[in-house]
Design an enzyme around this catalytic site. Structure first.
Site, short mmCIF file in Angstrom:
data_model
loop_
_atom_site.label_atom_id
_atom_site.label_comp_id
_atom_site.label_asym_id
_atom_site.label_seq_id
_atom_site.Cartn_x
_atom_site.Cartn_y
_atom_site.Cartn_z
N MET A 29 7.18 -5.75 -2.50
CA MET A 29 6.96 -4.20 -3.43
C MET A 29 6.98 -3.86 -4.56
O MET A 29 8.75 -4.12 -4.18
CB MET A 29 7.15 -3.55 -1.44
CG MET A 29 5.97 -3.42 -0.73
SD MET A 29 6.32 -2.42 0.90
CE MET A 29 7.39 -3.33 1.84
N THR A 30 6.72 -3.83 -5.01
CA THR A 30 7.01 -2.99 -6.91
C THR A 30 7.85 -2.16 -6.11
O THR A 30 7.25 -0.85 -5.64
CB THR A 30 6.02 -3.26 -6.99
OG1 THR A 30 5.79 -5.20 -7.61
CG2 THR A 30 6.23 -2.42 -8.74
N GLN A 105 9.46 -12.85 -5.45
CA GLN A 105 8.25 -12.70 -5.78
C GLN A 105 8.06 -13.45 -7.17
O GLN A 105 8.34 -12.33 -7.98
CB GLN A 105 7.73 -12.16 -4.99
CG GLN A 105 5.46 -12.56 -5.53
CD GLN A 105 4.97 -11.13 -5.19
OE1 GLN A 105 5.30 -10.32 -5.73
NE2 GLN A 105 3.96 -11.43 -4.40
N HIS A 172 3.31 -15.12 -7.44
CA HIS A 172 2.09 -14.52 -6.78
C HIS A 172 0.53 -14.26 -7.72
O HIS A 172 0.59 -14.33 -9.05
CB HIS A 172 2.68 -13.19 -7.71
CG HIS A 172 1.98 -11.45 -7.79
ND1 HIS A 172 1.02 -11.25 -6.92
CD2 HIS A 172 2.34 -10.51 -7.42
CE1 HIS A 172 0.45 -10.13 -6.59
NE2 HIS A 172 1.50 -9.97 -7.32
N GLY A 173 0.56 -14.66 -6.96
CA GLY A 173 -1.53 -15.16 -7.47
C GLY A 173 -2.60 -14.23 -7.02
O GLY A 173 -3.78 -14.61 -7.40
N ALA A 174 -2.22 -13.26 -6.70
CA ALA A 174 -2.63 -12.36 -5.68
C ALA A 174 -3.62 -10.86 -6.71
O ALA A 174 -2.52 -10.75 -7.77
CB ALA A 174 -2.26 -11.70 -4.43
N HIS A 175 -4.01 -10.39 -6.59
CA HIS A 175 -4.00 -8.63 -6.31
C HIS A 175 -4.81 -8.72 -8.09
O HIS A 175 -4.55 -7.68 -8.86
CB HIS A 175 -2.75 -8.16 -6.11
CG HIS A 175 -2.68 -7.93 -4.72
ND1 HIS A 175 -1.41 -7.65 -4.69
CD2 HIS A 175 -3.04 -8.46 -3.80
CE1 HIS A 175 -1.27 -8.06 -3.53
NE2 HIS A 175 -2.45 -8.58 -2.77
N TYR A 177 -3.86 -10.56 -11.05
CA TYR A 177 -3.01 -10.01 -12.22
C TYR A 177 -2.48 -11.75 -13.02
O TYR A 177 -3.70 -12.47 -12.48
CB TYR A 177 -1.41 -10.24 -11.72
CG TYR A 177 -0.92 -8.72 -10.99
CD1 TYR A 177 -0.69 -7.81 -11.69
CD2 TYR A 177 -0.87 -8.75 -10.05
CE1 TYR A 177 -0.21 -6.45 -11.92
CE2 TYR A 177 -0.09 -7.19 -9.52
CZ TYR A 177 0.04 -5.95 -10.68
OH TYR A 177 -0.53 -5.07 -9.87
C1 LIG Z 1 4.53 0.31 -3.26
C2 LIG Z 1 3.85 -0.86 -3.44
C3 LIG Z 1 4.68 -1.98 -4.36
C4 LIG Z 1 3.76 -3.35 -4.13
N1 LIG Z 1 4.26 -4.15 -4.88
C5 LIG Z 1 3.55 -5.49 -4.74
C6 LIG Z 1 4.09 -6.65 -4.95
O1 LIG Z 1 5.31 -6.16 -6.33
N2 LIG Z 1 3.34 -7.89 -5.06
C7 LIG Z 1 2.53 -7.82 -4.33
O2 LIG Z 1 2.36 -8.78 -4.02
N3 LIG Z 1 2.16 -6.61 -3.35
C8 LIG Z 1 2.53 -5.45 -3.56
N4 LIG Z 1 2.21 -4.50 -2.98
C9 LIG Z 1 1.33 -4.95 -1.98
C10 LIG Z 1 2.00 -5.44 0.06
O3 LIG Z 1 2.58 -6.56 -0.88
C11 LIG Z 1 0.84 -5.63 1.02
O4 LIG Z 1 0.34 -6.53 0.80
C12 LIG Z 1 0.41 -4.24 0.86
O5 LIG Z 1 1.13 -3.25 0.93
C13 LIG Z 1 -0.51 -4.39 2.56
O6 LIG Z 1 0.80 -4.31 3.04
P1 LIG Z 1 1.27 -3.55 4.23
O7 LIG Z 1 -0.41 -2.21 4.36
O8 LIG Z 1 2.13 -3.63 5.59
O9 LIG Z 1 1.67 -1.68 3.31
C14 LIG Z 1 2.94 -3.52 -2.67
C15 LIG Z 1 2.60 -1.93 -1.67
C16 LIG Z 1 3.05 -1.48 -2.20
C17 LIG Z 1 3.01 -0.36 -1.13
#
Ligand SMILES: Cc1cc2nc3c(=O)[nH]c(=O)nc-3n(C[C@H](O)[C@H](O)[C@H](O)COP(=O)(O)O)c2cc1C
Length: 371
Positions: A29-30, A105, A172-175, A177
């Site tokens: 989580m960023t 990550q 990090h190969g997701a979302h 990016y």
């Molecule tokens: C504040 C915040 C920052 C996040 N930053 C990243 C990140 O840097 N890299 C990533 O792969 N996912 C990131 N995510 C996604 C989370 O890793 C996770 O997949 C998502 O929150 C779903 O899980 P949860 O329902 O348990 O929160 C972020 C989510 C939140 C809420």
């Protein structure tokens, strides 16, 4: 003696350099709490608290590899340069002292980078075809030389992770990016060997995985996070069928991924019709490799519900029974927990102790602090 109701989550897990005391990971989580791109003592304490409260594996917030366009946000920690790496060393040591394990990550944001972002504000976003999403241009379409530079930057970061004492790496190969921008047809319109077919779109990731493997050796655990959904389009999918998913995953698995982290917003949603398996379940079944699930564990609202990261949801222990059931059936091997652990470092400990009534509810304020 009857087993603890959470026993399937509390079993140890081993995979190469990972030797986890339980199956619960903190999701990456960023946090944007690293001024000058350097993780400071507050960041050390933030991760230490989760490890002290029993989390098996910490996956750090996304941390940027040493390429000029890797960064997309201020105050996100870098994973290169002496100061940032010294900060990470303190994080690793603190988590180990608390009995946890930790992997960084490794991140390149690709076309998400906007003009004016540091460290060099003149560097544009770099991506496969200069597209943030279909029809929306941003930045520079990468040359073969750019691709080689980024591959080398991931390998270098992984080598640094190993040297600092991390227990593996997550790529990090997701979302939506950079790596996912190569995977996704919507942002990859290249007509060279990195674009077109699924195999070609996976080639960039494959090269990164192989380069990382060459840098860290056989025994260091490589996790790959991937997702169907993109921040640019929650409905986007890389694979419409199990057959397509198998074709997507096979070369990545072959290249050296040890654990697939299949990012979904709700862990209980079946990925394809005709089976209960979620994306992690399918990934495990198709590759034979361990898989990690994620998505709204311990929360009663969906991740990014309403486009606001599910702010305001209630961190109730809802859905834990379903998670335990699936884990007990070995649908997947590990579970990552995001917001519930962000709000309450002791989330797991409280669940294990049967003190779920003491779990702190998810609030927007939690996103603003490093509690
Ligand atoms: C504040 C915040 C920052 C996040 N930053 C990243 C990140 O840097 N890299 C990533 O792969 N996912 C990131 N995510 C996604 C989370 O890793 C996770 O997949 C998502 O929150 C779903 O899980 P949860 O329902 O348990 O929160 C972020 C989510 C939140 C809420």
């Amino acid at each position: 003696m009857t087993a603890h109701p959470l026993e399937p989550l509390l079993r140890p897990f081993e995979c190469k350099s990972l030797r986890l005391r339980n199956r619960v990971a903190m999701a990456p989580m960023t946090r944007t709490f690293s001024p000058g791109y350097v993780p400071n003592d507050e960041v050390v304490g933030y991760y230490r608290r989760r490890a002290e409260a029993g989390v098996g594996l910490i996956i750090t917030e996304g941390t940027t590899v040493g390429h000029k366009a890797a960064n997309g946000y201020e105050r996100v920690p870098a994973f290169h340069g002496d100061a940032a790496l010294a900060g990470w060393k303190k994080v690793v040591d603190a988590v180990h002292e608390a009995g946890g394990q930790i992997i960084p990550q490794l991140w390149h944001v690709g076309a998400v980078r906007k003009p004016g972002i540091g460290p060099d504000p003149d560097v544009p976003g770099h991506s496969p075809s200069g597209l943030f999403r279909p029809g929306k241009e941003n930045g520079h379409a990468m040359t073969r030389e750019d691709i080689a530079d980024v591959v080398a930057a991931f390998a270098e970061a992984a080598a640094q992770a190993q040297a600092l004492g991390f227990d593996g790496v997550e790529i990090h190969g997701a979302h939506g990016y950079l790596i996912d921008q190569f995977f996704w047809e919507g942002t990859n319109q290249r007509d060279d060997e990195y674009g077109g077919s699924m195999t070609n779109r996976g080639r960039f990731a494959e090269e990164i995985i192989r380069a990382v493997r060459a840098a860290v050796g056989e025994d260091f655990t490589i996790v790959l996070r991937y997702s169907q959904w993109k921040q640019q389009d929650y409905e986007a999918r890389l694979a419409q069928t199990p057959e397509e998913l198998a074709a997507f995953l096979a070369p990545l698995s072959e290249a050296g991924v040890d654990i697939f982290h299949a990012s979904t917003r709700r862990f209980w949603v079946p990925e394809f019709e005709g089976s209960d398996l979620n994306l992690a379940g399918w990934t495990r079944k198709l590759t034979g490799k361990p898989a990690m699930t994620v998505g709204s564990v311990g929360l009663d609202d969906d991740f990014l519900n309403g486009g606001k990261m599910g702010m305001g949801g209630d961190a109730s222990p809802q859905g834990i029974d379903e998670l335990v059931r699936r884990m007990a059936a070995d649908e997947f091997d590990l579970v990552a927990v995001g917001r519930a652990l962000l709000v309450d470092p002791q989330w797991l400990q409280k669940l294990v102790d049967g003190r779920s009534d003491e779990i702190k509810p998810f609030t927007k304020a939690a996103l603003m602090s490093l509690s």
